[in-house]
Motif scaffolding. Structure first.
Motif, PDB file in Angstrom:
ATOM      1  N   GLY A 339       0.812  -1.203   0.000  1.00  0.00           N
ATOM      2  CA  GLY A 339       0.000   0.000   0.000  1.00  0.00           C
ATOM      3  C   GLY A 339       0.847   1.255   0.000  1.00  0.00           C
ATOM      4  O   GLY A 339       2.054   1.226   0.261  1.00  0.00           O
ATOM      5  N   GLY A 340       0.204   2.362  -0.300  1.00  0.00           N
ATOM      6  CA  GLY A 340       0.875   3.658  -0.297  1.00  0.00           C
ATOM      7  C   GLY A 340      -0.145   4.764  -0.086  1.00  0.00           C
ATOM      8  O   GLY A 340      -1.349   4.531  -0.012  1.00  0.00           O
ATOM      9  N   VAL A 341       0.364   5.978   0.000  1.00  0.00           N
ATOM     10  CA  VAL A 341      -0.475   7.157   0.187  1.00  0.00           C
ATOM     11  C   VAL A 341      -0.095   8.175  -0.877  1.00  0.00           C
ATOM     12  O   VAL A 341       1.087   8.345  -1.191  1.00  0.00           O
ATOM     13  CB  VAL A 341      -0.285   7.767   1.593  1.00  0.00           C
ATOM     14  CG1 VAL A 341      -1.254   8.927   1.805  1.00  0.00           C
ATOM     15  CG2 VAL A 341      -0.481   6.717   2.676  1.00  0.00           C
ATOM     16  N   CYS A 342      -1.086   8.850  -1.456  1.00  0.00           N
ATOM     17  CA  CYS A 342      -0.788   9.836  -2.491  1.00  0.00           C
ATOM     18  C   CYS A 342      -1.759  11.008  -2.398  1.00  0.00           C
ATOM     19  O   CYS A 342      -2.831  10.910  -1.796  1.00  0.00           O
ATOM     20  CB  CYS A 342      -0.850   9.214  -3.893  1.00  0.00           C
ATOM     21  SG  CYS A 342      -2.518   8.799  -4.430  1.00  0.00           S
ATOM     22  N   TRP A 343      -1.331  12.131  -2.993  1.00  0.00           N
ATOM     23  CA  TRP A 343      -2.214  13.269  -3.235  1.00  0.00           C
ATOM     24  C   TRP A 343      -2.725  13.125  -4.660  1.00  0.00           C
ATOM     25  O   TRP A 343      -1.939  12.955  -5.592  1.00  0.00           O
ATOM     26  CB  TRP A 343      -1.460  14.577  -3.077  1.00  0.00           C
ATOM     27  CG  TRP A 343      -1.304  15.033  -1.657  1.00  0.00           C
ATOM     28  CD1 TRP A 343      -0.191  14.965  -0.888  1.00  0.00           C
ATOM     29  CD2 TRP A 343      -2.310  15.635  -0.840  1.00  0.00           C
ATOM     30  NE1 TRP A 343      -0.432  15.477   0.360  1.00  0.00           N
ATOM     31  CE2 TRP A 343      -1.737  15.909   0.417  1.00  0.00           C
ATOM     32  CE3 TRP A 343      -3.646  15.980  -1.045  1.00  0.00           C
ATOM     33  CZ2 TRP A 343      -2.430  16.493   1.454  1.00  0.00           C
ATOM     34  CZ3 TRP A 343      -4.345  16.566  -0.019  1.00  0.00           C
ATOM     35  CH2 TRP A 343      -3.736  16.819   1.221  1.00  0.00           C
ATOM     36  N   SER A 344      -4.045  13.191  -4.841  1.00  0.00           N
ATOM     37  CA  SER A 344      -4.628  12.951  -6.158  1.00  0.00           C
ATOM     38  C   SER A 344      -5.560  14.100  -6.547  1.00  0.00           C
ATOM     39  O   SER A 344      -6.324  14.600  -5.717  1.00  0.00           O
ATOM     40  CB  SER A 344      -5.404  11.632  -6.155  1.00  0.00           C
ATOM     41  OG  SER A 344      -5.966  11.382  -7.426  1.00  0.00           O
ATOM     42  N   SER A 345      -5.471  14.513  -7.830  1.00  0.00           N
ATOM     43  CA  SER A 345      -6.366  15.514  -8.400  1.00  0.00           C
ATOM     44  C   SER A 345      -6.917  14.978  -9.716  1.00  0.00           C
ATOM     45  O   SER A 345      -6.188  14.336 -10.485  1.00  0.00           O
ATOM     46  CB  SER A 345      -5.630  16.839  -8.651  1.00  0.00           C
ATOM     47  OG  SER A 345      -5.153  17.386  -7.450  1.00  0.00           O
ATOM     48  N   ILE A 346      -8.200  15.234  -9.979  1.00  0.00           N
ATOM     49  CA  ILE A 346      -8.838  14.791 -11.223  1.00  0.00           C
ATOM     50  C   ILE A 346      -9.564  15.982 -11.842  1.00  0.00           C
ATOM     51  O   ILE A 346     -10.261  16.724 -11.147  1.00  0.00           O
ATOM     52  CB  ILE A 346      -9.843  13.653 -10.957  1.00  0.00           C
ATOM     53  CG1 ILE A 346      -9.179  12.495 -10.202  1.00  0.00           C
ATOM     54  CG2 ILE A 346     -10.426  13.131 -12.270  1.00  0.00           C
ATOM     55  CD1 ILE A 346     -10.141  11.382  -9.836  1.00  0.00           C
ATOM     56  N   PHE A 347      -9.376  16.170 -13.149  1.00  0.00           N
ATOM     57  CA  PHE A 347     -10.093  17.225 -13.857  1.00  0.00           C
ATOM     58  C   PHE A 347     -10.483  16.734 -15.243  1.00  0.00           C
ATOM     59  O   PHE A 347      -9.996  15.700 -15.718  1.00  0.00           O
ATOM     60  CB  PHE A 347      -9.248  18.503 -13.940  1.00  0.00           C
ATOM     61  CG  PHE A 347      -7.926  18.338 -14.617  1.00  0.00           C
ATOM     62  CD1 PHE A 347      -7.782  18.538 -15.985  1.00  0.00           C
ATOM     63  CD2 PHE A 347      -6.793  17.977 -13.892  1.00  0.00           C
ATOM     64  CE1 PHE A 347      -6.567  18.398 -16.610  1.00  0.00           C
ATOM     65  CE2 PHE A 347      -5.566  17.838 -14.502  1.00  0.00           C
ATOM     66  CZ  PHE A 347      -5.447  18.041 -15.866  1.00  0.00           C
ATOM     67  N   ARG A 348     -11.370  17.496 -15.884  1.00  0.00           N
ATOM     68  CA  ARG A 348     -11.940  17.082 -17.165  1.00  0.00           C
ATOM     69  C   ARG A 348     -11.363  17.900 -18.308  1.00  0.00           C
ATOM     70  O   ARG A 348     -11.109  19.100 -18.164  1.00  0.00           O
ATOM     71  CB  ARG A 348     -13.456  17.235 -17.120  1.00  0.00           C
ATOM     72  CG  ARG A 348     -14.156  16.851 -18.432  1.00  0.00           C
ATOM     73  CD  ARG A 348     -15.659  16.942 -18.288  1.00  0.00           C
ATOM     74  NE  ARG A 348     -16.088  18.297 -17.979  1.00  0.00           N
ATOM     75  CZ  ARG A 348     -17.353  18.633 -17.745  1.00  0.00           C
ATOM     76  NH1 ARG A 348     -18.297  17.710 -17.766  1.00  0.00           N
ATOM     77  NH2 ARG A 348     -17.668  19.884 -17.471  1.00  0.00           N
ATOM     78  N   ILE A 349     -11.175  17.234 -19.452  1.00  0.00           N
ATOM     79  CA  ILE A 349     -10.800  17.906 -20.697  1.00  0.00           C
ATOM     80  C   ILE A 349     -11.910  17.644 -21.704  1.00  0.00           C
ATOM     81  O   ILE A 349     -12.252  16.478 -21.951  1.00  0.00           O
ATOM     82  CB  ILE A 349      -9.460  17.372 -21.243  1.00  0.00           C
ATOM     83  CG1 ILE A 349      -8.325  17.683 -20.257  1.00  0.00           C
ATOM     84  CG2 ILE A 349      -9.154  17.975 -22.604  1.00  0.00           C
ATOM     85  CD1 ILE A 349      -6.988  17.145 -20.704  1.00  0.00           C
ATOM     86  N   PRO A 350     -12.540  18.708 -22.255  1.00  0.00           N
ATOM     87  CA  PRO A 350     -13.619  18.482 -23.242  1.00  0.00           C
ATOM     88  C   PRO A 350     -13.135  17.607 -24.381  1.00  0.00           C
ATOM     89  O   PRO A 350     -12.047  17.808 -24.940  1.00  0.00           O
ATOM     90  CB  PRO A 350     -13.963  19.902 -23.711  1.00  0.00           C
ATOM     91  CG  PRO A 350     -13.535  20.781 -22.582  1.00  0.00           C
ATOM     92  CD  PRO A 350     -12.317  20.131 -21.998  1.00  0.00           C
ATOM     93  N   GLY A 351     -13.943  16.612 -24.719  1.00  0.00           N
ATOM     94  CA  GLY A 351     -13.540  15.663 -25.749  1.00  0.00           C
ATOM     95  C   GLY A 351     -14.339  15.808 -27.029  1.00  0.00           C
ATOM     96  O   GLY A 351     -14.765  16.901 -27.397  1.00  0.00           O
TER      97      GLY A 351
END
Length: 777
Positions: A339-351
């Motif tokens: 296991g591990g720990v992370c900082w995560s960000s998600i965003f959208r790109i118009p397709g």
């Protein structure tokens, strides 16, 4: 007349002599009148002329009348009955007399309004077409079957560098004499009625530069349906092609940066959650190569259902709000299961029509979190160590001063007891008082142990032997419902320690374990072993004062009792802290001080309702266990002679020592601190046989005073006095030249025995001759 009526013409007859104009009914009908509504007069006709046409029309009439060779044929406008103007074409001829004088004019009117409107519409249409063609943003050219120019746009001229030439009527091959056979073949095919086009064609200009061209060749057809010529539509797309190439290059560079970003794991997902891009950092972070990951969803890449559900929820949130999600801290699982720990960000790109794209950026903070945890532990240990250090200094100072008081009380009590008969009642009272003094001395030893300065007699100790020797005492100290289990290593290395203090640790931990079990049946396990400890393991213990990695002797005492909460566990080593109804003094704080004084460490493992385990780690020694000491007979009636200097800042203790020394037969000198002691010694150095020197004093301490006395006489004999143990008190002296050590509190007979040994030693070395040393008394 019938023939004229059938032609819809409007005849007229104008008598120039009478100015009577005979207007035919057809003429009147063209203007919307009935025959009777207009009189046959020239003025009727003239009054209906359009103002803009009047002068021009009359001039034409006058010109024809003046010269018969000039025909009278004019188009003009006459006002209709409805108020509008109609376009009229008129043609007439003058009749002349024998003298050539015009006497009449005959002619007819034709309504050409519709033709004029059609001509105007045609001109307007042609003008619009001309404007459109000339101003077209693309290159446009219209050619006939012989490929001669009929029309073209200004863009055609500029695109092909033709300046402001007039191309109308010129051959296309004349304008472009270098045209290739390929283009000539295209022209031939299109003249057969087909169309051809190309979205990106390259051609080379005369100066050698290369252009990109989008073109289309269409045939146009005449009214008979035959090909009348060709229309060329061209667009220079060089800049567009270059821009696209730059965009592709930029995208490739961006993708290269993304793929090789060293510390940010970047993944692109399609609308269905399938991986489209998986960079090198993602390979390192999750353990899957890009080839393995692309095309798969997160649930196929060993992520937990919780992680995949969170990812789906994040996509839904982005779709609903349009806002990015994160950065958020979450745990993840790698391909190998770790296991591990992370900082995560998600965003959208118009397709495109297939849906939007989603980009996830992760930064692995597993090591950072581990480092933060280690730093927090280190800070906790540091604060704990600083607290222990502060309390230790306080405890050591109190113990030192308390020992001075106890030494005075103990000394005078012994003197008083020895002065009384054996069967005296007051002597029994003094004996009880002495027990209280010894109990108080035990408390000072605990305080010194807590301060880390409580090692009294350091010898090689075998923990297994020590536990076995203490077994009977342990069994009577615990509840009858507790069972002791021993697992003692048979060939255990020794550790350099004070056996009495280690016995105190064992007793303290065993009693605590018994109290934790209470009235229930339970087991207390005592285990000894040797362990190879690295720095990481030692750093997670209490009292990690930079202990070196290496071999350590382990004493572990565990129980099946009630265990401890995290809050209790955090305070167990605080002085006088206890969860019992009545406390037992310093308790585990003294244990901690003893371990600290032995340069060891303690590990505590406990949870509520799961018992507790205390492990004491002490540096292993290569020295063997010492043989049993042979007892030394104490000569209680020994007496001495000569002068002894007493240097101590405690007035009561100083007077006690003087009294004891005088009773032994010595003469005494005394000083209240180190500086006075040096002055007194300088004045009487030749007559002073020995110096009793306290270690801790104001103005000048014992160490500095000893150095000054050594400068006065190198053979000075000094016995140190201290509430600390000998090893702690003499550490800074280096052990050179000291005649002995006396730990407070002490009894008069201890002083007597130490002086006897010290002065006997000096006699054997020829330093001082004292006949009384051989006195059998």
């Amino acid at each position: 007349r019938l023939a004229v009526a059938a032609t819809k013409l409007g005849p007229w007859d104008w008598d120039l002599r009478t100015n009577v104009a005979v207007l035919s009914p057809e003429w009147k009908q063209q203007l919307g009148y009935e025959d009777h509504e207009i009189a046959n007069r020239f003025e009727e006709w003239e009054s209906r002329l359009h103002p803009d046409d009047r002068s021009r029309l009359l001039e034409a009439i006058q010109a024809h009348l003046a010269d018969a060779r000039r025909p009278y044929s004019v188009e003009f406008r006459l006002r209709h009955k409805d108020g509008s103007y109609r376009w009229i074409y008129t043609q007439g001829v003058a009749l002349r007399d024998e003298n050539g004088t015009p006497i009449r004019m005959l002619g007819c009117h034709v309504d050409v309004t519709e033709r004029k409107q059609n001509e105007a519409a045609l001109r307007e249409s042609e003008e619009r077409l001309r404007i459109f063609v000339e101003n077209s943003p693309a290159g446009v050219a219209m050619l006939d079957r012989d490929l001669r120019y009929l029309a073209y746009s200004r863009r055609w001229l500029s695109d092909y560098g033709l300046g402001k030439q007039n191309l109308v009527g010129r051959s296309h091959y004349e304008v472009f004499p270098e045209i290739s056979d390929r283009w000539k073949e295209i022209h031939r095919r299109c003249l057969t009625g087909v169309s051809e086009r190309c979205e990106d064609d390259r051609f080379e200009r005369a100066d050698g530069s290369v252009e990109h061209l989008r073109w289309e060749v269409q045939p146009w057809f005449d009214t008979s349906g035959a090909v009348g010529g060709l229309v060329f539509l061209t667009e220079m797309i060089t800049e567009r092609v270059r821009a696209k190439q730059k965009l592709r290059d930029s995208e490739e560079r961006l993708l290269s940066v993304i793929r090789h970003a060293p510390s940010v794991a970047i993944q692109w997902y399609d609308a269905a959650g399938r991986v489209v891009l998986w960079n090198a950092a993602s390979e390192t972070m999750f353990g899957f190569t890009a080839a393995e990951a692309v095309g798969k969803t997160l649930d196929q890449l060993i992520h937990t259902p919780e992680e995949f559900s969170a990812f789906r929820q994040a996509l839904a949130t982005i779709s609903q709000t349009g806002q990015s999600v994160g950065p958020t801290e979450y745990t993840f699982r790698r391909r190998d299961g770790s296991g591990g720990v992370c900082w995560s960000s998600i965003f959208r790109i118009p397709g495109d029509a297939d849906g939007d794209w989603y980009v996830c950026m992760d930064v692995d903070i597993t090591e950072r979190k581990r480092a933060e945890a280690e730093r927090e532990l280190l800070e906790l240990q540091m604060r704990h160590s600083q607290k222990l250090e502060s309390l230790g200094v306080l405890a050591g100072g109190i113990a030192h001063d308390f020992n001075n008081l106890l030494t005075t009380i103990l000394g005078y009590a012994h003197l008083a007891r020895n002065a009384l008969p054996w069967d005296s009642t007051p002597r029994s009272y003094i004996e009880e008082a002495l027990k209280g003094v010894h109990s108080a001395a035990e408390l000072t030893r605990q305080m010194l142990a807590y301060s880390g300065k409580g090692r009294f007699v350091v010898t090689p100790v075998n923990l297994s032997t020590l536990v076995a020797d203490t077994g009977r005492l342990l069994e009577v100290s615990i509840s009858k419902k507790c069972t002791l289990r021993y697992d003692l290593a048979p060939s255990l290395p020794t550790c350099d320690a004070d056996a009495g203090q280690l016995r105190q640790i064992i007793m303290n931990l065993i009693i605590n374990a018994s109290d934790a079990i209470g009235d229930r049946p339970g087991v207390i396990s005592i285990t000894t072993s040797v362990r190879q400890c690295d720095r990481d393991e030692l750093a997670r213990t209490y009292l990690d004062d930079g202990l070196p990695a290496g071999r350590y002797v382990s004493l572990e005492i565990s129980d099946t009792g009630s265990g401890m909460s995290p809050e209790t566990k955090a305070r167990i080593f605080d002085p006088f802290f206890s969860t019992k109804f009545t406390g037992r003094g310093l308790g585990l704080a003294a244990v901690l001080g003893i371990v600290r004084g032995h340069r060891g460490a303690i590990r505590v493992d406990s949870e509520l309702d799961r018992g507790a385990a205390f492990e004491v780690l002490l540096p292993a020694s290569d020295r063997p266990e010492p043989a049993e000491a042979v007892g030394v007979e104490v000569v209680h009636d020994w007496r001495g002679s000569g002068t002894i200097l007493v240097v101590d800042d405690d007035d009561s203790l100083r007077r006690l020592l003087v009294r004891i020394l005088v009773d032994m037969g010595f003469e005494t000198l005394f000083a209240a601190d180190g500086r006075d002691g040096v002055d007194v010694y300088r004045a009487h150095a030749d007559s002073i046989r020995l110096v009793l020197l306290d270690v801790t004093m104001p103005r000048m301490d014992g160490q500095e005073a000893y150095r000054e006395m050594k400068r006065i006489r190198s053979d000075v004999r000094v016995i140190l006095m201290s509430g600390y143990d000998e090893q702690t008190a003499t550490r800074e002296f280096g052990g050179a030249g000291l005649a002995g050590f006396l730990q407070k509190p002490f009894r008069p007979e201890q002083i007597q025995e130490l002086l006897r040994r010290s002065l006997a030693s000096s006699s054997r070395t020829g330093e001082i001759s004292d006949p009384s040393l051989n006195d059998p008394r």
